[in-house]
Design a protein around this motif. Structure first.
Motif, short mmCIF file in Angstrom:
data_model
loop_
_atom_site.label_atom_id
_atom_site.label_comp_id
_atom_site.label_asym_id
_atom_site.label_seq_id
_atom_site.Cartn_x
_atom_site.Cartn_y
_atom_site.Cartn_z
N LEU A 126 -5.07 5.13 -0.39
CA LEU A 126 -5.86 3.91 -0.44
C LEU A 126 -7.30 4.29 -0.09
O LEU A 126 -7.55 4.84 0.99
N VAL A 127 -8.24 4.03 -0.98
CA VAL A 127 -9.63 4.38 -0.73
C VAL A 127 -10.31 3.22 -0.01
O VAL A 127 -10.35 2.10 -0.53
N THR A 128 -10.82 3.48 1.18
CA THR A 128 -11.42 2.42 1.98
C THR A 128 -12.85 2.73 2.43
O THR A 128 -13.53 1.85 2.94
N VAL A 129 -13.29 3.95 2.25
CA VAL A 129 -14.63 4.34 2.65
C VAL A 129 -15.21 5.29 1.61
O VAL A 129 -14.51 6.15 1.09
N GLY A 130 -16.49 5.09 1.29
CA GLY A 130 -17.16 5.99 0.38
C GLY A 130 -17.18 5.47 -1.05
O GLY A 130 -16.98 4.28 -1.31
N GLU A 131 -17.40 6.38 -1.98
CA GLU A 131 -17.55 6.00 -3.39
C GLU A 131 -16.19 5.76 -4.03
O GLU A 131 -15.27 6.57 -3.91
N VAL A 132 -16.08 4.64 -4.70
CA VAL A 132 -14.84 4.25 -5.36
C VAL A 132 -14.98 4.47 -6.87
O VAL A 132 -16.00 4.10 -7.46
N THR A 167 0.83 -1.20 0.00
CA THR A 167 0.00 0.00 0.00
C THR A 167 0.87 1.25 0.00
O THR A 167 0.64 2.20 -0.78
N ASN A 168 1.87 1.29 0.86
CA ASN A 168 2.75 2.47 0.91
C ASN A 168 3.50 2.66 -0.40
O ASN A 168 3.68 3.79 -0.87
N LYS A 169 3.91 1.56 -1.02
CA LYS A 169 4.60 1.64 -2.31
C LYS A 169 3.68 2.26 -3.37
O LYS A 169 4.12 3.12 -4.16
N MET A 170 2.43 1.84 -3.38
CA MET A 170 1.49 2.35 -4.38
C MET A 170 1.10 3.80 -4.12
O MET A 170 0.95 4.60 -5.05
N ILE A 171 0.95 4.14 -2.86
CA ILE A 171 0.63 5.54 -2.51
C ILE A 171 1.76 6.46 -2.97
O ILE A 171 1.52 7.53 -3.53
N ASN A 172 2.99 6.04 -2.76
CA ASN A 172 4.13 6.85 -3.18
C ASN A 172 4.24 6.93 -4.70
O ASN A 172 4.58 7.98 -5.26
N PRO A 219 -3.72 -4.35 -1.82
CA PRO A 219 -4.15 -3.12 -2.49
C PRO A 219 -3.94 -3.29 -3.99
O PRO A 219 -2.93 -3.84 -4.42
N MET A 220 -4.91 -2.86 -4.77
CA MET A 220 -4.78 -2.90 -6.23
C MET A 220 -5.35 -1.62 -6.82
O MET A 220 -6.21 -0.97 -6.21
N ARG A 221 -4.88 -1.28 -8.00
CA ARG A 221 -5.40 -0.10 -8.69
C ARG A 221 -6.39 -0.53 -9.77
O ARG A 221 -6.13 -1.47 -10.51
N TRP A 222 -7.52 0.17 -9.84
CA TRP A 222 -8.60 -0.19 -10.74
C TRP A 222 -8.30 0.29 -12.16
O TRP A 222 -8.30 1.48 -12.43
N GLY A 223 -8.07 -0.68 -13.07
CA GLY A 223 -7.91 -0.37 -14.48
C GLY A 223 -6.67 -0.98 -15.11
O GLY A 223 -5.58 -0.89 -14.54
N PHE A 224 -6.86 -1.64 -16.26
CA PHE A 224 -5.75 -2.15 -17.08
C PHE A 224 -5.43 -1.11 -18.15
O PHE A 224 -6.34 -0.50 -18.72
N GLN A 225 -4.17 -0.95 -18.45
CA GLN A 225 -3.79 -0.12 -19.59
C GLN A 225 -4.20 -0.82 -20.88
O GLN A 225 -3.89 -1.99 -21.09
N ASN A 226 -4.91 -0.11 -21.73
CA ASN A 226 -5.32 -0.66 -23.03
C ASN A 226 -4.09 -0.76 -23.93
O ASN A 226 -3.44 0.25 -24.21
#
Length: 212
Positions: free
Chosen positions: A38-44, A27-32, A65-72
């Motif tokens: 990291l979105v954990t509450v509310g609308e994603v 998570t820290n690696k991705m945030i940086n 933790p994962m990021r939403w979306g594949f590169q086309n």
């Protein structure tokens, strides 16, 4: 399709998933890397970093933790969804369909009504919150892949149930909780689990516009 969902950290099981993701070194690696939280509450929304269920190297259920979306690979764009009917044959998703499946925990997902105006143009109408009947959670099925040590996911979609068809011609692939472990295991044939998909949903119209 599915391009928004909602997370509520009140239910204990979802709160535990969130806490595990927050404590992950990844998570820290991705945030940086992305300069995003990291979105954990509310609308994603697409491109957000969120908790996702996938197997670890021992084949056990784990939280990442994962990021939403594949590169086309063909265009300068991001893919957020994959069709269940064709994911097993399309080069972009084929490998993930076979052995890199995940589950995205949510409270419910959002959909906007799609319809044709009298002049034949496609229009977007009211926003709805949707979740399975008699369920505190919505287990969205997806695919993931890893690029440069970073995991990305897409949400699978399918034809809707009869009531949802009045709103949109697609819905996420949603499985009951007792099928989640089977779904994420690389040795499982995903086609054997498709008959268990949930289509009986609670649909609630959202009167406050939060689409922006």
């Amino acid at each position: 399709m599915c391009t928004r969902y909602f997370m509520d950290d009140v239910p204990r099981q979802l709160a535990d998933i969130i806490m595990t993701a927050r404590n992950s070194r990844l998570t820290n690696k991705m945030i940086n890397k992305f300069s995003r939280p990291l979105v954990t509450v509310g609308e994603v929304r697409p491109t957000d970093i969120v908790p996702v269920i996938a197997p670890n190297t021992k084949g056990e259920r784990a939280i990442y933790p994962m990021r939403w979306g594949f590169q086309n690979p063909h265009h300068n764009s991001i893919l957020f969804n994959a069709r269940t009917e064709t994911a097993g044959t399309k080069p972009t998703f084929q490998e993930a369909w076979q052995s890199h499946r995940c589950v995205i925990p949510a409270s419910y997902y959002f959909e906007w009504q799609h319809f044709k105006s009298p002049d034949g143009k496609e229009k977007t109408g009211a926003k709805y919150a949707i979740q399975p009947y008699d369920s505190e959670f919505t287990w969205l099925c997806g695919l993931y892949r890893i690029e440069d040590g970073i995991p990305y996911f897409v949400i699978l979609t399918r034809e809707p149930g009869p009531h949802l068809a009045e709103i949109h011609d697609r819905m996420p692939l949603i499985l009951p909780p007792e099928r989640i472990n089977e779904w994420i295991m690389p040795t499982t044939d995903p086609n054997t689990l498709l008959p268990y998909a949930l289509t009986d949903m609670i649909i609630e119209k959202q009167f406050k516009d939060s689409s922006s």
